[in-house]
Design a protein around this motif. Structure first.
Motif, PDB file in Angstrom:
ATOM      1  N   LEU A  32     -21.776  22.814   1.880  1.00 49.64           N
ATOM      2  CA  LEU A  32     -22.320  24.175   1.790  1.00 49.64           C
ATOM      3  C   LEU A  32     -21.804  24.912   0.560  1.00 49.64           C
ATOM      4  CD1 LEU A  32     -22.376  25.568   5.440  1.00 49.64           C
ATOM      5  CD2 LEU A  32     -24.155  24.353   4.189  1.00 49.64           C
ATOM      6  N   LEU A  35     -23.965  25.077  -2.303  1.00 51.55           N
ATOM      7  CA  LEU A  35     -25.085  26.019  -2.199  1.00 51.55           C
ATOM      8  C   LEU A  35     -24.608  27.420  -2.555  1.00 51.55           C
ATOM      9  CD1 LEU A  35     -28.036  26.069  -1.079  1.00 51.55           C
ATOM     10  CD2 LEU A  35     -27.060  26.659   1.138  1.00 51.55           C
ATOM     11  N   SER A  36     -23.441  27.757  -2.091  1.00 51.93           N
ATOM     12  CA  SER A  36     -22.896  29.096  -2.288  1.00 51.93           C
ATOM     13  C   SER A  36     -21.376  28.986  -2.221  1.00 51.93           C
ATOM     14  CB  SER A  36     -23.415  30.018  -1.181  1.00 51.93           C
ATOM     15  OG  SER A  36     -22.752  31.248  -1.219  1.00 51.93           O
ATOM     16  N   HIS A  60     -32.316  28.230  16.977  1.00 45.38           N
ATOM     17  CA  HIS A  60     -31.570  28.077  15.719  1.00 45.38           C
ATOM     18  C   HIS A  60     -31.060  26.644  15.639  1.00 45.38           C
ATOM     19  CE1 HIS A  60     -29.315  30.198  12.367  1.00 45.38           C
ATOM     20  NE2 HIS A  60     -28.995  28.924  12.247  1.00 45.38           N
ATOM     21  N   LEU A  80     -34.483  28.906  11.733  1.00 46.35           N
ATOM     22  CA  LEU A  80     -34.296  29.983  12.694  1.00 46.35           C
ATOM     23  C   LEU A  80     -35.679  30.373  13.195  1.00 46.35           C
ATOM     24  CD1 LEU A  80     -32.599  32.453  13.761  1.00 46.35           C
ATOM     25  CD2 LEU A  80     -33.004  33.511  11.543  1.00 46.35           C
ATOM     26  N   HIS A  94     -37.968  30.223  10.058  1.00 48.69           N
ATOM     27  CA  HIS A  94     -37.379  30.564   8.753  1.00 48.69           C
ATOM     28  C   HIS A  94     -36.447  29.423   8.342  1.00 48.69           C
ATOM     29  CE1 HIS A  94     -38.348  35.009   8.754  1.00 48.69           C
ATOM     30  NE2 HIS A  94     -38.529  34.726  10.026  1.00 48.69           N
ATOM     31  N   GLU A  96     -33.655  27.876   6.098  1.00 52.89           N
ATOM     32  CA  GLU A  96     -32.528  28.470   5.370  1.00 52.89           C
ATOM     33  C   GLU A  96     -31.512  27.400   4.976  1.00 52.89           C
ATOM     34  OE1 GLU A  96     -31.987  31.757   4.683  1.00 52.89           O
ATOM     35  OE2 GLU A  96     -33.796  32.495   5.678  1.00 52.89           O
ATOM     36  N   ASP A  97     -30.832  27.667   3.864  1.00 51.10           N
ATOM     37  CA  ASP A  97     -29.621  26.925   3.501  1.00 51.10           C
ATOM     38  C   ASP A  97     -29.805  25.409   3.471  1.00 51.10           C
ATOM     39  OD1 ASP A  97     -28.619  29.468   3.409  1.00 51.10           O
ATOM     40  OD2 ASP A  97     -27.587  29.364   5.337  1.00 51.10           O
ATOM     41  N   VAL A 118     -39.301  21.536   9.713  1.00 46.39           N
ATOM     42  CA  VAL A 118     -40.680  21.995   9.920  1.00 46.39           C
ATOM     43  C   VAL A 118     -41.210  21.450  11.253  1.00 46.39           C
ATOM     44  CG1 VAL A 118     -43.056  21.713   9.081  1.00 46.39           C
ATOM     45  CG2 VAL A 118     -41.229  22.336   7.482  1.00 46.39           C
ATOM     46  N   VAL A 129     -44.100  28.345   8.919  1.00 44.01           N
ATOM     47  CA  VAL A 129     -42.697  28.253   8.518  1.00 44.01           C
ATOM     48  C   VAL A 129     -42.615  28.860   7.126  1.00 44.01           C
ATOM     49  CG1 VAL A 129     -40.751  26.729   8.025  1.00 44.01           C
ATOM     50  CG2 VAL A 129     -42.372  26.121   9.816  1.00 44.01           C
ATOM     51  N   ILE A 130     -41.618  29.700   6.887  1.00 41.21           N
ATOM     52  CA  ILE A 130     -41.463  30.298   5.571  1.00 41.21           C
ATOM     53  C   ILE A 130     -40.049  30.089   5.050  1.00 41.21           C
ATOM     54  CG2 ILE A 130     -43.275  32.040   5.902  1.00 41.21           C
ATOM     55  CD1 ILE A 130     -41.103  34.101   6.480  1.00 41.21           C
ATOM     56  N   LEU A 131     -39.906  30.224   3.749  1.00 38.53           N
ATOM     57  CA  LEU A 131     -38.585  30.128   3.132  1.00 38.53           C
ATOM     58  C   LEU A 131     -38.634  30.848   1.798  1.00 38.53           C
ATOM     59  CD1 LEU A 131     -38.780  27.887   0.620  1.00 38.53           C
ATOM     60  CD2 LEU A 131     -38.912  26.318   2.561  1.00 38.53           C
ATOM     61  N   ASN A 132     -37.481  31.169   1.283  1.00 38.32           N
ATOM     62  CA  ASN A 132     -37.379  31.747  -0.053  1.00 38.32           C
ATOM     63  C   ASN A 132     -36.627  30.770  -0.928  1.00 38.32           C
ATOM     64  OD1 ASN A 132     -38.547  34.368   0.607  1.00 38.32           O
ATOM     65  ND2 ASN A 132     -36.711  34.631   1.849  1.00 38.32           N
ATOM     66  N   CYS A 133     -37.060  30.675  -2.193  1.00 43.06           N
ATOM     67  CA  CYS A 133     -36.371  29.769  -3.111  1.00 43.06           C
ATOM     68  C   CYS A 133     -36.492  30.284  -4.533  1.00 43.06           C
ATOM     69  CB  CYS A 133     -36.937  28.354  -2.995  1.00 43.06           C
ATOM     70  SG  CYS A 133     -38.655  28.202  -3.523  1.00 43.06           S
TER      71      CYS A 133
ATOM     72  N   ILE B  86     -22.645  29.721   5.514  1.00 45.16           N
ATOM     73  CA  ILE B  86     -22.254  30.035   4.132  1.00 45.16           C
ATOM     74  C   ILE B  86     -21.713  31.458   4.061  1.00 45.16           C
ATOM     75  CG2 ILE B  86     -23.875  28.391   3.101  1.00 45.16           C
ATOM     76  CD1 ILE B  86     -25.600  30.803   2.255  1.00 45.16           C
ATOM     77  N   ASN B 150     -36.483  35.850  -6.323  1.00 44.12           N
ATOM     78  CA  ASN B 150     -37.050  34.587  -5.840  1.00 44.12           C
ATOM     79  C   ASN B 150     -38.501  34.687  -5.336  1.00 44.12           C
ATOM     80  OD1 ASN B 150     -34.636  33.336  -6.432  1.00 44.12           O
ATOM     81  ND2 ASN B 150     -33.798  33.745  -4.423  1.00 44.12           N
ATOM     82  N   VAL B 151     -38.981  33.555  -4.865  1.00 43.87           N
ATOM     83  CA  VAL B 151     -40.358  33.489  -4.378  1.00 43.87           C
ATOM     84  C   VAL B 151     -40.359  33.066  -2.908  1.00 43.87           C
ATOM     85  CG1 VAL B 151     -41.359  32.957  -6.632  1.00 43.87           C
ATOM     86  CG2 VAL B 151     -40.624  31.081  -5.158  1.00 43.87           C
ATOM     87  N   GLN B 152     -41.403  33.479  -2.214  1.00 45.68           N
ATOM     88  CA  GLN B 152     -41.566  33.040  -0.830  1.00 45.68           C
ATOM     89  C   GLN B 152     -42.548  31.883  -0.796  1.00 45.68           C
ATOM     90  OE1 GLN B 152     -43.672  35.626   1.870  1.00 45.68           O
ATOM     91  NE2 GLN B 152     -43.620  34.064   3.463  1.00 45.68           N
ATOM     92  N   MET B 153     -42.202  30.842  -0.064  1.00 39.89           N
ATOM     93  CA  MET B 153     -43.110  29.719   0.164  1.00 39.89           C
ATOM     94  C   MET B 153     -43.443  29.705   1.651  1.00 39.89           C
ATOM     95  SD  MET B 153     -43.041  28.118  -2.961  1.00 39.89           S
ATOM     96  CE  MET B 153     -43.575  26.412  -2.726  1.00 39.89           C
ATOM     97  N   GLY B 154     -44.646  29.255   1.983  1.00 43.89           N
ATOM     98  CA  GLY B 154     -45.039  29.191   3.391  1.00 43.89           C
ATOM     99  C   GLY B 154     -45.786  27.918   3.706  1.00 43.89           C
ATOM    100  N   LEU B 155     -45.643  27.471   4.934  1.00 43.11           N
ATOM    101  CA  LEU B 155     -46.379  26.309   5.429  1.00 43.11           C
ATOM    102  C   LEU B 155     -47.037  26.761   6.721  1.00 43.11           C
ATOM    103  CD1 LEU B 155     -45.031  22.658   5.645  1.00 43.11           C
ATOM    104  CD2 LEU B 155     -46.307  23.706   7.511  1.00 43.11           C
TER     105      LEU B 155
END
Lengths: 157, 157
Positions: A32, A35-36, A60, A80, A94, A96-97, A118, A129-133, B86, B150-155
């Motif tokens: 981890l 990552l951070s 979770h 999550l 969501h 994450e990480d 997923v 399902v979403i995420l930020n990157c 984290i 950042n950007v949001q991605m979705g599925l």
């Protein structure tokens, strides 16, 4: 041993499974930190957080990929499940990480972890399902089936 | 009655408070339909979801703005607190499903709701609050103290 289709990695070289308490001594926190970066977790902190997340049940999930040869944790990721009122009380996953050990990259391991996260969300009935990157990771997540959608905003305390 | 500084809205015209079971009959679901159109919720579905979220305690807060004159819900928003490993077991607030009734827009009500959600996350010890929005809403969230990140991605299933 069979190769995982398209991933270029020996499917049996890594075991993907939920996080366990014993993973603290298998390098989970060192991973981890890639990552951070932050000060190491104490065993007490790790165990407390583990118990809090366990209390959330399938809402979770933290997955890890254990290197079958070395017993070290080579990748991890979490999902999550958020319960909403919109979409007829819909649920959203969501992600994450997500992190892959620098020495284990380029073998499709991150994609395997993300696809498992997923699948978990889908099995829980999530409608998305979403995420930020960061923008550089768009290609990686596109390979995992994600499309770009909206912008992330953040407020830092 | 005093005006809320800078918001251009009579601070006493709306009461911002946590969602209550009685809000189903005060237009809460009609309001959410302005965010994401879908078939109306049954009372049973609403009550079940309400109970599930209540079980999460302060980790999931839904705020509403009740119009003191009409008793109708004029705005809403939620914040979900995510517990991570984290950042030394840090926590992150996820702002979700912010909506202001079309007839009540332009009075600073959305900003008041968002700021209250952010304050909740801060009080829970979060190191940041994040949200996803369409590019057109960047200006609104910037006014609430957020920066683009950042950007949001979705599925989508």
């Amino acid at each position: 041993m069979a190769s995982e289709a398209g991933a270029g990695v020996d499917a049996d070289a890594y075991r993907i499974r939920p996080l366990e308490l014993g993973d603290l001594s298998k390098g989970f926190c060192d991973l981890l930190a890639q990552l951070s970066p932050s000060a190491p977790l104490t065993e007490d902190s790790f165990c407390s957080r583990f118990a809090e997340l366990a209390a959330l049940g399938a809402d979770h999930l933290v997955l890890v990929a254990e290197d079958a040869g070395t017993g070290r944790i080579a990748a991890a990721g979490a999902v999550l499940v958020e319960r909403k009122f919109i979409r007829r009380c819909g649920t959203v996953g969501h992600v994450e990480d997500v992190v892959v050990d620098a020495a284990a990259r380029g073998r499709g391991l991150g994609e395997r972890v993300v696809r498992r996260l997923v699948e978990h969300a889908r099995a829980r009935g999530c409608y998305k399902v979403i995420l930020n990157c960061t923008p550089e990771l768009r290609g990686f997540y596109a390979k995992c089936g994600f499309v770009e959608k909206n912008v992330q905003m953040g407020l830092y305390f």
